[in-house]
Design a protein around this motif. Structure first.
Motif, PDB file in Angstrom:
ATOM      1  N   GLU A 154       0.858  -1.192   0.000  1.00 42.62           N
ATOM      2  CA  GLU A 154       0.000   0.000   0.000  1.00 42.62           C
ATOM      3  C   GLU A 154       0.890   1.235   0.000  1.00 42.62           C
ATOM      4  OE1 GLU A 154      -3.270   2.263   2.838  1.00 42.62           O
ATOM      5  OE2 GLU A 154      -2.407   0.366   3.493  1.00 42.62           O
ATOM      6  N   PHE A 155       0.733   2.070  -0.999  1.00 43.65           N
ATOM      7  CA  PHE A 155       1.543   3.270  -1.175  1.00 43.65           C
ATOM      8  C   PHE A 155       0.679   4.505  -1.161  1.00 43.65           C
ATOM      9  CE2 PHE A 155       3.943  -0.121  -3.037  1.00 43.65           C
ATOM     10  CZ  PHE A 155       5.259   0.170  -2.751  1.00 43.65           C
ATOM     11  N   ARG A 156       1.333   5.633  -0.970  1.00 43.43           N
ATOM     12  CA  ARG A 156       0.706   6.935  -1.181  1.00 43.43           C
ATOM     13  C   ARG A 156       1.549   7.641  -2.236  1.00 43.43           C
ATOM     14  NH1 ARG A 156      -2.673   4.686   1.125  1.00 43.43           N
ATOM     15  NH2 ARG A 156      -3.868   5.335   2.925  1.00 43.43           N
ATOM     16  N   LEU A 157       0.859   8.177  -3.250  1.00 45.85           N
ATOM     17  CA  LEU A 157       1.505   8.885  -4.347  1.00 45.85           C
ATOM     18  C   LEU A 157       1.279  10.375  -4.173  1.00 45.85           C
ATOM     19  CD1 LEU A 157       2.947   8.837  -7.117  1.00 45.85           C
ATOM     20  CD2 LEU A 157       0.673   8.556  -8.160  1.00 45.85           C
ATOM     21  N   ALA A 158       2.372  11.123  -4.056  1.00 47.42           N
ATOM     22  CA  ALA A 158       2.292  12.579  -3.915  1.00 47.42           C
ATOM     23  C   ALA A 158       2.156  13.224  -5.298  1.00 47.42           C
ATOM     24  CB  ALA A 158       3.545  13.104  -3.214  1.00 47.42           C
ATOM     25  N   HIS A 159       1.763  14.476  -5.318  1.00 51.78           N
ATOM     26  CA  HIS A 159       1.590  15.206  -6.577  1.00 51.78           C
ATOM     27  C   HIS A 159       2.898  15.329  -7.344  1.00 51.78           C
ATOM     28  CE1 HIS A 159      -2.553  16.155  -5.753  1.00 51.78           C
ATOM     29  NE2 HIS A 159      -2.220  16.605  -4.562  1.00 51.78           N
ATOM     30  N   ASP A 160       4.023  15.339  -6.623  1.00 54.06           N
ATOM     31  CA  ASP A 160       5.325  15.464  -7.286  1.00 54.06           C
ATOM     32  C   ASP A 160       5.885  14.123  -7.742  1.00 54.06           C
ATOM     33  OD1 ASP A 160       6.080  14.280  -4.889  1.00 54.06           O
ATOM     34  OD2 ASP A 160       7.449  15.879  -4.290  1.00 54.06           O
ATOM     35  N   GLY A 161       5.125  13.035  -7.573  1.00 50.71           N
ATOM     36  CA  GLY A 161       5.559  11.720  -8.017  1.00 50.71           C
ATOM     37  C   GLY A 161       6.232  10.888  -6.953  1.00 50.71           C
ATOM     38  N   GLU A 162       6.425  11.431  -5.760  1.00 52.27           N
ATOM     39  CA  GLU A 162       7.042  10.640  -4.693  1.00 52.27           C
ATOM     40  C   GLU A 162       6.091   9.518  -4.291  1.00 52.27           C
ATOM     41  OE1 GLU A 162       8.880  11.046  -0.184  1.00 52.27           O
ATOM     42  OE2 GLU A 162       8.088  12.820  -1.179  1.00 52.27           O
ATOM     43  N   LEU A 163       6.648   8.338  -4.084  1.00 53.26           N
ATOM     44  CA  LEU A 163       5.867   7.159  -3.719  1.00 53.26           C
ATOM     45  C   LEU A 163       6.345   6.684  -2.358  1.00 53.26           C
ATOM     46  CD1 LEU A 163       3.677   5.520  -5.183  1.00 53.26           C
ATOM     47  CD2 LEU A 163       5.467   4.021  -6.027  1.00 53.26           C
ATOM     48  N   LEU A 164       5.416   6.512  -1.419  1.00 53.35           N
ATOM     49  CA  LEU A 164       5.749   6.162  -0.043  1.00 53.35           C
ATOM     50  C   LEU A 164       5.004   4.899   0.365  1.00 53.35           C
ATOM     51  CD1 LEU A 164       7.120   7.115   2.645  1.00 53.35           C
ATOM     52  CD2 LEU A 164       5.012   8.367   3.117  1.00 53.35           C
ATOM     53  N   LEU A 165       5.746   3.863   0.760  1.00 49.05           N
ATOM     54  CA  LEU A 165       5.141   2.623   1.256  1.00 49.05           C
ATOM     55  C   LEU A 165       4.599   2.863   2.657  1.00 49.05           C
ATOM     56  CD1 LEU A 165       4.642  -0.469   0.927  1.00 49.05           C
ATOM     57  CD2 LEU A 165       6.909  -0.806   1.927  1.00 49.05           C
ATOM     58  N   VAL A 166       3.299   2.604   2.846  1.00 47.67           N
ATOM     59  CA  VAL A 166       2.681   2.874   4.148  1.00 47.67           C
ATOM     60  C   VAL A 166       2.103   1.629   4.805  1.00 47.67           C
ATOM     61  CG1 VAL A 166       2.187   5.286   3.601  1.00 47.67           C
ATOM     62  CG2 VAL A 166       0.440   3.545   3.176  1.00 47.67           C
ATOM     63  N   GLY A 167       2.032   0.511   4.070  1.00 52.00           N
ATOM     64  CA  GLY A 167       1.469  -0.693   4.679  1.00 52.00           C
ATOM     65  C   GLY A 167       1.433  -1.849   3.704  1.00 52.00           C
ATOM     66  N   LEU A 168       0.956  -2.992   4.209  1.00 52.12           N
ATOM     67  CA  LEU A 168       0.762  -4.180   3.390  1.00 52.12           C
ATOM     68  C   LEU A 168      -0.703  -4.567   3.465  1.00 52.12           C
ATOM     69  CD1 LEU A 168       3.905  -6.301   4.343  1.00 52.12           C
ATOM     70  CD2 LEU A 168       3.578  -4.830   2.348  1.00 52.12           C
ATOM     71  N   ARG A 169      -1.194  -5.198   2.395  1.00 51.12           N
ATOM     72  CA  ARG A 169      -2.590  -5.625   2.345  1.00 51.12           C
ATOM     73  C   ARG A 169      -2.683  -7.067   1.873  1.00 51.12           C
ATOM     74  NH1 ARG A 169      -6.872  -1.109   1.762  1.00 51.12           N
ATOM     75  NH2 ARG A 169      -5.805   0.568   2.825  1.00 51.12           N
ATOM     76  N   ASP A 170      -3.797  -7.707   2.220  1.00 50.54           N
ATOM     77  CA  ASP A 170      -4.009  -9.109   1.832  1.00 50.54           C
ATOM     78  C   ASP A 170      -4.622  -9.197   0.433  1.00 50.54           C
ATOM     79  OD1 ASP A 170      -6.745  -8.584   2.082  1.00 50.54           O
ATOM     80  OD2 ASP A 170      -6.956  -9.695   3.950  1.00 50.54           O
ATOM     81  N   GLU A 171      -5.018 -10.387  -0.002  1.00 51.03           N
ATOM     82  CA  GLU A 171      -5.541 -10.593  -1.351  1.00 51.03           C
ATOM     83  C   GLU A 171      -6.857  -9.849  -1.588  1.00 51.03           C
ATOM     84  OE1 GLU A 171      -7.241 -13.920   1.104  1.00 51.03           O
ATOM     85  OE2 GLU A 171      -5.216 -13.194   0.800  1.00 51.03           O
ATOM     86  N   ASN A 172      -7.580  -9.507  -0.531  1.00 55.14           N
ATOM     87  CA  ASN A 172      -8.819  -8.734  -0.652  1.00 55.14           C
ATOM     88  C   ASN A 172      -8.599  -7.243  -0.454  1.00 55.14           C
ATOM     89  OD1 ASN A 172     -10.396 -11.091  -1.031  1.00 55.14           O
ATOM     90  ND2 ASN A 172     -10.265 -11.473   1.168  1.00 55.14           N
ATOM     91  N   LEU A 173      -7.339  -6.826  -0.466  1.00 59.13           N
ATOM     92  CA  LEU A 173      -6.926  -5.431  -0.268  1.00 59.13           C
ATOM     93  C   LEU A 173      -7.284  -4.908   1.122  1.00 59.13           C
ATOM     94  CD1 LEU A 173      -7.728  -4.026  -3.808  1.00 59.13           C
ATOM     95  CD2 LEU A 173      -5.465  -4.417  -2.837  1.00 59.13           C
ATOM     96  N   GLN A 174      -7.391  -5.807   2.089  1.00 62.57           N
ATOM     97  CA  GLN A 174      -7.634  -5.410   3.482  1.00 62.57           C
ATOM     98  C   GLN A 174      -6.289  -5.184   4.183  1.00 62.57           C
ATOM     99  OE1 GLN A 174     -10.755  -4.724   4.644  1.00 62.57           O
ATOM    100  NE2 GLN A 174     -11.216  -5.094   2.488  1.00 62.57           N
ATOM    101  N   PRO A 175      -6.185  -4.141   4.999  1.00 58.22           N
ATOM    102  CA  PRO A 175      -4.918  -3.850   5.694  1.00 58.22           C
ATOM    103  C   PRO A 175      -4.512  -4.989   6.637  1.00 58.22           C
ATOM    104  CG  PRO A 175      -6.419  -1.995   5.868  1.00 58.22           C
ATOM    105  CD  PRO A 175      -7.205  -3.134   5.272  1.00 58.22           C
TER     106      PRO A 175
END
Length: 176
Positions: A154-175
């Motif tokens: 799970e990432f967050r994409l900033a307006h300037d293109g920076e990509l930050l890993l913030v977590g992992l998710r399962d096959e159902n996209l649940q945190p």
């Protein structure tokens, strides 16, 4: 005649204090920026192709590889652009809940005609591997079985293109 008393210890202490304060300011600005990306960045989910090595020096962690990174590597090799020191932009399309699908690559992020759900993610090639943001997820000792269920980063994409890993998710996209 006026005598000037040079006190090098006081001058050195003032310089050390000033440099220390500047260092703290820079660190805090970096943290403030990352918190803004975490809070306001657009969610992007990248499917994992995980490995799970152990490191005695660093504790437990999961080495991360991404399906889109493997697809990018194949495309770069197929097109004859693969180099040991390369960087550019990967074009992805965001599907349901932010899951990203590989669509191509560019070496600049200008003059690109994108649809509403397409995004550019930065990439680098280093040491024979495509790197997209973080390549490891560190976790508390003894939690490996919990993170074995990870299927997406799970990432967050900033307006300037920076990509930050913030977590992992399962096959159902649940945190996790």
């Amino acid at each position: 005649m006026v005598t000037i008393h040079y006190q090098p210890r006081q001058k050195t202490a003032l310089w050390a204090l000033a440099l220390g304060l500047c260092s703290l300011l820079l660190v805090n600005l970096s943290v403030w920026h990352k918190e803004g990306v975490w809070r306001d960045g657009e969610p992007v989910m990248l499917a994992l192709a995980p490995k799970d090595p152990r490191s005695l020096m660093q504790g437990d962690y999961m080495a991360l590889d991404y399906v889109v990174a493997r697809e990018l590597r194949q495309a770069l090799q197929h097109d004859g652009h693969w180099q040991p020191n390369l960087q550019g932009w990967m074009l992805v399309t965001l599907q349901a809940q932010g899951a990203a699908v590989y669509r191509g690559y560019r070496f600049t992020n200008t003059d690109i005609d994108m649809t509403g759900q397409q995004r550019l993610l930065p990439f680098k090639v280093r040491n024979g591997r495509v790197r997209i943001a973080s390549n490891a997820w560190f976790f508390e000792e003894g939690q490996a079985s919990h993170f074995n269920a990870a299927r997406y980063g799970e990432f967050r994409l900033a307006h300037d293109g920076e990509l930050l890993l913030v977590g992992l998710r399962d096959e159902n996209l649940q945190p996790l």
